[in-house]
Design an enzyme around this catalytic site. Sequence first.
Site, PDB file in Angstrom:
ATOM      1  CE  LYS A  39      -3.670  -2.635   2.056  1.00 26.77           C
ATOM      2  NZ  LYS A  39      -3.946  -3.487   3.173  1.00 26.77           N
ATOM      3  CD  GLN A  55      -3.163  -4.884   6.236  1.00 28.93           C
ATOM      4  OE1 GLN A  55      -3.070  -3.909   5.506  1.00 28.93           O
ATOM      5  NE2 GLN A  55      -3.554  -6.062   5.775  1.00 28.93           N
ATOM      6  CG  ASP A 103     -10.149  -2.127   3.733  1.00 32.88           C
ATOM      7  OD1 ASP A 103      -9.761  -2.391   2.585  1.00 32.88           O
ATOM      8  OD2 ASP A 103      -9.626  -2.612   4.748  1.00 32.88           O
TER       9      ASP A 103
END
Length: 277
Positions: free
Chosen positions: A48, A92, A115
């Site tokens: 990322k 995460q 997300d």
Amino acid sequence: MIILDGKSIKNQILDNIRLEVIKLKDKPKLVVIQVGDDPASCVYVNQKKKMAEYVGYNFEHINLPESVSEDEVIKIIDKLNEENGVDGILVQMPLPNHLNSKIIQNRIIPSKDVDGLTDINTGKLVHNCASLISCTPKGIVDLLDAYKIEIRGKHAVIVGRSDLVGKPLVNLLLNRDATVSICHSKTKDLSTITKLADILIVAIGKKEFIDESMIKDKSIVIDVGINRVDNKLYGDVKFDTVSKKASYITPVPGGVGPMTIAELAKNVLCAYKINRQ
């Protein structure tokens, strides 16, 4: 048989975003919160970071100790929610067992939820309203589109019902007029259903679980699995034999994985436009 090359499509998407970012007044910013130092999570966070640097985003990595309290994580998210210069917030996964993933994910305001996992963004997807969409399912649909594979009217079978892939994918495909079946660990006579699929998407995390006897001729096979065995990566699909029977197939690595990163880049830019323009 045609291999669906997610890596090349990802590169095209990132190059286009990079050109768009150059013209922006401010740089979009992505913040990734990681708890602990799980090796796989470290790899994904680094991917990322590389993506953000390539397209020209500001990137911040907040790495918290594994012993951090839920209240402390929530305080950090609340602060980031308030910051005008932060466009995307991503926690995460997986989190340590003492932290409630759902509570933490839902603390992110929907306009910064890159997300696409908050209940509000999930609900908007169900109702086919504009929203930030979970990156892997969106990447699968965009990969099919990139190869001009028709979704409307096709029978799509999804193996796996996770919140991250299977469930959002059901709604994405329904919104594109596919007929959708979803299978899982309690499904009886699985191969009878998978052999009906025009488009078979497998996301269960079991090495080479789907073989050539479980698909129909000329079907499109999307392998979401990443299984590391003896330091080698395997998908959920037995590529060598299934590829001889399928019309299109994704490789592992190089198929769905790169598309997930590309969709995160898209979501950050989208969040920037929602929050700042």
